[in-house]
Design an enzyme around this catalytic site. Structure first.
Site, PDB file in Angstrom:
ATOM      1  N   GLN A 299      40.658  34.866  34.316  1.00  0.00           N
ATOM      2  CA  GLN A 299      40.109  35.501  33.116  1.00  0.00           C
ATOM      3  C   GLN A 299      38.989  36.465  33.490  1.00  0.00           C
ATOM      4  O   GLN A 299      38.002  36.620  32.759  1.00  0.00           O
ATOM      5  CB  GLN A 299      39.591  34.419  32.144  1.00  0.00           C
ATOM      6  CG  GLN A 299      40.694  33.706  31.385  1.00  0.00           C
ATOM      7  CD  GLN A 299      41.441  34.665  30.457  1.00  0.00           C
ATOM      8  OE1 GLN A 299      40.897  35.643  29.971  1.00  0.00           O
ATOM      9  NE2 GLN A 299      42.714  34.368  30.215  1.00  0.00           N
ATOM     10  N   SER A 300      39.135  37.136  34.621  1.00  0.00           N
ATOM     11  CA  SER A 300      38.076  38.018  35.120  1.00  0.00           C
ATOM     12  C   SER A 300      37.880  39.259  34.245  1.00  0.00           C
ATOM     13  O   SER A 300      38.802  40.058  34.062  1.00  0.00           O
ATOM     14  CB  SER A 300      38.432  38.458  36.541  1.00  0.00           C
ATOM     15  OG  SER A 300      37.597  39.519  36.951  1.00  0.00           O
ATOM     16  N   ASN A 301      36.659  39.403  33.731  1.00  0.00           N
ATOM     17  CA  ASN A 301      36.305  40.631  33.006  1.00  0.00           C
ATOM     18  C   ASN A 301      36.253  41.809  33.972  1.00  0.00           C
ATOM     19  O   ASN A 301      36.574  42.936  33.618  1.00  0.00           O
ATOM     20  CB  ASN A 301      34.937  40.471  32.333  1.00  0.00           C
ATOM     21  CG  ASN A 301      34.909  39.306  31.375  1.00  0.00           C
ATOM     22  OD1 ASN A 301      35.695  39.273  30.427  1.00  0.00           O
ATOM     23  ND2 ASN A 301      34.035  38.339  31.609  1.00  0.00           N
TER      24      ASN A 301
END
Ligand SMILES: *Cc1c(COP(=O)(O)O)cnc(C)c1O
Length: 350
Positions: A76-78
């Site tokens: 879920q890396s921004n």
């Protein structure tokens, strides 16, 4: 002030992000006046702090003739989402190597596939934004090693890849927050504020380190208090200090005193991205009082730290605190279970 004028830079946000007063949240907590720096409103797909770092990182990539970006992060890396968004804007290829989440108890689950990502939040956006590849690796994998392997493969195909480290946190990416420090000091002056402290999430450390260098170089002694999202104080502070040093050196600035770096490790719970009660309370409180959404991995935990420090009397009624909203809201929709058990019942309509 630091002059960044000569350093290559792309522009992904039109103007400054707002600095806003939060009177209802401040009243509810009964402590300091809380202001918020809305870096969730930065440019590129759904904004967040990586946009500032990428203005310098992508300019460096283009200066080196790169035609493909490779970066790494969590599922879920921004940072992966925003690197990909920048790649789309610049017409570059983009490859992502992402690491599965920890299991619920904060334990790494071993090989890829042990804790597969759901098709939601940032992971959904990797697909919509058309990532050229997304490789999902097991928790605890050597992501940067995999990125270097992928870079070698692209080079063999005649491409020119550029590898961006975790969180875009190196001495180039941190320049985005050196610059933000100047922007913020100007806004603080315009609003006539006497700021006691800046409170910021601290992860791969580029944001905190950049702010420390920027504020120090501008002659401001406002403390930049980090709230760690994955490490103890003893593990995080040396990372921040290293990046403060390399960033200051790259700008030919004198060394920044060690005691400017404080990064508290009391609020991340059992591990990166694993929910805590304080995070759930903080996300609900900001939403209910001010209509502002935080994220569950970074700003929610940092806000839980701020709330706890207010309750402990670290900040009182005469103080003014600025909270850095670094973005991350798409990740909220990937972690809805954390909130369901405290769901507020809708009032019966009769
Ligand atoms: C990456 C990130 C952070 C942490 O910033 P670092 O520079 O990695 O310390 C904080 N908030 C959000 C939303 C992020 O995506």
């Amino acid at each position: 002030m630091v002059n960044l004028e000569k350093i290559p830079r792309r522009s992904y946000t039109d103007g400054s992000t707002p600095l806003e007063h939060l009177p209802r949240l401040s009243a509810e907590l009964g402590g300091p006046q809380i202001w918020i720096k809305r870096d969730d409103c930065l440019g590129l797909t759904q904004g967040g702090n990586k946009t500032r770092k990428l203005e310098f990182l992508i300019a460096d990539a283009l200066a080196q003739g790169a035609d493909a970006l490779i970066t790494v992060g969590g599922v879920q890396s921004n940072h992966c989402r925003l690197t990909l968004a920048a790649a789309r804007r610049e017409g570059l290829e983009c490859h992502l190597i992402v690491e599965e989440d920890l299991g619920p108890e904060g334990i790494g689950l071993g090989p890829a596939g042990a804790n597969p990502p759901e098709y939601t939040g940032n992971f959904l956006l990797f697909d919509l934004l058309g990532a050229d590849s997304v490789t999902v690796s097991g928790n605890g994998s050597d992501l940067l090693g995999e990125a270097e392997t992928s870079a070698a493969e692209l080079r063999a195909e005649g491409k020119t890849p550029y590898v961006i480290p975790v969180g875009g946190s190196n001495a180039i990416g941190a320049l985005g927050y050196v610059d933000c420090g100047d922007e913020l000091l100007g806004q603080i002056e315009d609003a006539g504020l006497d700021v006691t402290a800046l409170v910021t999430p601290s992860g791969s450390a580029g944001m905190q380190a950049g702010l420390i260098v920027g504020l120090h170089a501008a002659g401001s002694d406002i403390p930049v208090l980090g709230i760690n999202v994955s490490r103890s104080r003893a593990d995080q502070e040396p990372k921040v200090v290293d990046l403060v040093d390399s960033t200051a050196t790259s700008l030919d600035l004198p060394p920044v005193p060690r005691d400017r770096t404080v990064a508290l490790g009391d609020y991340f719970g059992t591990g990166y991205a694993l929910p805590t009660e304080g995070m759930v309370e903080a996300v609900r409180l900001f939403a209910r009082t001010e209509g502002i959404l935080l994220d569950p991995v970074y700003t929610g935990k940092a806000a839980a730290g701020l709330i706890d420090l207010v309750r402990q009397g670290e900040f009182g009624a005469d103080d003014t605190v600025v909270f850095m909203h670094s973005g991350g809201v798409p990740g909220l929709y990937a972690r809805t279970q954390a909130f369901s058990h405290t769901r507020t019942q809708r009032r019966a309509q009769t």
